[in-house]
Write an enzyme that holds these catalytic residues in place. Sequence first.
Site, PDB file in Angstrom:
ATOM      1  N   TYR A  81      31.825  -9.402  23.788  1.00  0.00           N
ATOM      2  CA  TYR A  81      32.037  -8.494  24.914  1.00  0.00           C
ATOM      3  C   TYR A  81      33.204  -9.003  25.746  1.00  0.00           C
ATOM      4  O   TYR A  81      33.323 -10.204  25.982  1.00  0.00           O
ATOM      5  CB  TYR A  81      30.791  -8.411  25.797  1.00  0.00           C
ATOM      6  CG  TYR A  81      29.985  -7.155  25.586  1.00  0.00           C
ATOM      7  CD1 TYR A  81      30.479  -5.926  25.999  1.00  0.00           C
ATOM      8  CD2 TYR A  81      28.742  -7.198  24.974  1.00  0.00           C
ATOM      9  CE1 TYR A  81      29.748  -4.759  25.804  1.00  0.00           C
ATOM     10  CE2 TYR A  81      27.999  -6.047  24.779  1.00  0.00           C
ATOM     11  CZ  TYR A  81      28.507  -4.827  25.199  1.00  0.00           C
ATOM     12  OH  TYR A  81      27.782  -3.688  24.999  1.00  0.00           O
ATOM     13  N   GLU A  83      34.687  -6.954  28.708  1.00  0.00           N
ATOM     14  CA  GLU A  83      35.032  -5.964  29.723  1.00  0.00           C
ATOM     15  C   GLU A  83      35.943  -6.585  30.775  1.00  0.00           C
ATOM     16  O   GLU A  83      35.789  -7.735  31.168  1.00  0.00           O
ATOM     17  CB  GLU A  83      33.764  -5.416  30.374  1.00  0.00           C
ATOM     18  CG  GLU A  83      32.943  -4.551  29.427  1.00  0.00           C
ATOM     19  CD  GLU A  83      31.664  -4.042  30.059  1.00  0.00           C
ATOM     20  OE1 GLU A  83      31.359  -4.478  31.187  1.00  0.00           O
ATOM     21  OE2 GLU A  83      30.976  -3.230  29.427  1.00  0.00           O
ATOM     22  N   ASP A 258      51.834  12.802  25.349  1.00  0.00           N
ATOM     23  CA  ASP A 258      50.896  12.408  24.304  1.00  0.00           C
ATOM     24  C   ASP A 258      51.681  12.407  22.992  1.00  0.00           C
ATOM     25  O   ASP A 258      51.975  13.460  22.432  1.00  0.00           O
ATOM     26  CB  ASP A 258      49.748  13.415  24.256  1.00  0.00           C
ATOM     27  CG  ASP A 258      48.702  13.089  23.205  1.00  0.00           C
ATOM     28  OD1 ASP A 258      48.973  12.232  22.332  1.00  0.00           O
ATOM     29  OD2 ASP A 258      47.614  13.714  23.231  1.00  0.00           O
ATOM     30  N   THR A 287      47.740   7.454  19.679  1.00  0.00           N
ATOM     31  CA  THR A 287      46.793   6.774  18.808  1.00  0.00           C
ATOM     32  C   THR A 287      47.560   5.705  18.038  1.00  0.00           C
ATOM     33  O   THR A 287      48.791   5.690  18.032  1.00  0.00           O
ATOM     34  CB  THR A 287      46.151   7.754  17.813  1.00  0.00           C
ATOM     35  OG1 THR A 287      47.190   8.475  17.143  1.00  0.00           O
ATOM     36  CG2 THR A 287      45.232   8.727  18.516  1.00  0.00           C
ATOM     37  N   LYS A 290      47.446   7.496  12.407  1.00  0.00           N
ATOM     38  CA  LYS A 290      48.438   8.534  12.145  1.00  0.00           C
ATOM     39  C   LYS A 290      49.744   7.903  11.660  1.00  0.00           C
ATOM     40  O   LYS A 290      49.744   7.077  10.757  1.00  0.00           O
ATOM     41  CB  LYS A 290      48.641   9.421  13.375  1.00  0.00           C
ATOM     42  CG  LYS A 290      47.375  10.162  13.841  1.00  0.00           C
ATOM     43  CD  LYS A 290      47.724  11.148  14.940  1.00  0.00           C
ATOM     44  CE  LYS A 290      46.515  11.949  15.411  1.00  0.00           C
ATOM     45  NZ  LYS A 290      45.611  11.194  16.293  1.00  0.00           N
ATOM     46  N   ARG A 296      42.102   2.898  13.645  1.00  0.00           N
ATOM     47  CA  ARG A 296      41.779   4.025  14.517  1.00  0.00           C
ATOM     48  C   ARG A 296      41.605   3.498  15.933  1.00  0.00           C
ATOM     49  O   ARG A 296      40.744   2.650  16.206  1.00  0.00           O
ATOM     50  CB  ARG A 296      40.517   4.732  14.040  1.00  0.00           C
ATOM     51  CG  ARG A 296      40.632   5.283  12.625  1.00  0.00           C
ATOM     52  CD  ARG A 296      39.488   6.197  12.290  1.00  0.00           C
ATOM     53  NE  ARG A 296      39.531   7.400  13.090  1.00  0.00           N
ATOM     54  CZ  ARG A 296      40.259   8.485  12.779  1.00  0.00           C
ATOM     55  NH1 ARG A 296      41.027   8.479  11.708  1.00  0.00           N
ATOM     56  NH2 ARG A 296      40.230   9.548  13.558  1.00  0.00           N
TER      57      ARG A 296
END
Length: 489
Positions: A81, A83, A258, A287, A290, A296
């Site tokens: 973790y 965060e 974008d 992203t 692509k 991903r």
Amino acid sequence: MAADSTGTATSAPPLGAEYADTASAAYRAALDVIESVEPRIAAATRKELADQRDSLKLIASENYASPAVLLTMGSWLSDKYAEGTIGHRFYAGCQNVDTVESVAAEHARELFGAPYAYVQPHSGIDANLVAYWAILATRVEAPSLAEAGVKHVNNLSEEDWETLRHKLGSQRLLGMSLDAGGHLTHGFRPNISGKMFHQRSYGTDPQTGLLDYGAVAAAAREFKPLILVAGYSAYPRRINFATMREIADEVGATLMVDMAHFAGLVAGKVFTGDEDPVPHAHVTTTTTHKSLRGPRGGLILAQPEYADAVDKGCPMVLGGPLPHVMAAKAVALAEARQPAFATYAQRVADNAQALADGFVRRGARLVTGGTDNHIVLLDVTSFGLTGRQAESALLNAGVVTNRNSIPADPNGAWYTSGIRFGTPALTTRGFGAADFDRVAELVVDVLTNTAPVGTSKAKYTLADGTADRVRAAAAELLAANPLYPGLTL
């Protein structure tokens, strides 16, 4: 070096052929371990590789990541973790995650020439959500806090908090319409962005299908949005981002771009100057799969005035970062900084042109008449079909695509009237211009031999022998351009 169908030398696809034996051993060992726990998952994984090797993948939003990128994701970094942000975590023991995130952000900044990069978003939708809220925090929340004389929203009075909540929920966003090639995350009601903002759309010229900057400017002057969104998921042309920035500046809007679809063309310097969004946009999202060929995930680039707000993406919008995916992003971005990637990116654009030319020569109708990026959008109504019928018939013949709306689509967003093709994946396999011309021939063969059933927008019939004929021809192309060459399971 590999060679395309014309005999022209091309750079070999960077999918790890030079270390195929090592990668093969790694994957076999991993699959053996998985099989010992859940054999159905191991079988599905092996089958997926086989299916991808045996089909013409023409989905514009898909690609193939290198074994190095894929292997990076399967590590114990997944167990941590983290965060917060680099050096400022809500959990102890994040020193290695800090290294991973720092390296990924460094590669992103250097690759795109951006002053700031944020590599935590789990997806493109997450990246856009973080960007929207960062813009709201910078443009709406921060001034409101300053006006109230406090530094944090927790210190606002209930009355001031209600006023701020109203302000945050009543801002305006202007983006490209769905049928013109925009994306659901650009303010459309089925997506959370459409529930966050009062949204309007700009479209394209009804005659040419091209973006009309004068019309965009007129819409911006009338609507006066806080955010002007540029970028697309199904527009087969380039955009002048300098002009979009001028429009945004005139009405006091933040320009957000974008570039999820065409980030690889930006990274590979196919799009430069006014066509490179990063120097012109206040915030740029993408992203990392692509055209970038990474895992991903999502990525945000921003000008310094938005950096602090973007850095609060977790926990503002995101859950805990995925350190194993950030590590894979770092590897993919490092690959994209190599000279071979620029060669690849140019071939993606060249191959799209070859595919478009192949369609036009065979009488097919293209939205905008062609392409100058990686997307070719085919209007299948000239074949008497809906997009859904065409997509299904092509899949039956081993050609993997996706149906897509076209401007003023008579069949709506579900059945559609178009098929969207993209060249990044097959270019990664080594396909050249002659190969894509052959792909166009095969697609037209399928669609010419497909007919609707009655009045159904989904049912179709495919003439006997068509699927077998096209699959056999596709197999020749695929065999000449193997996926993950030398990798054996």
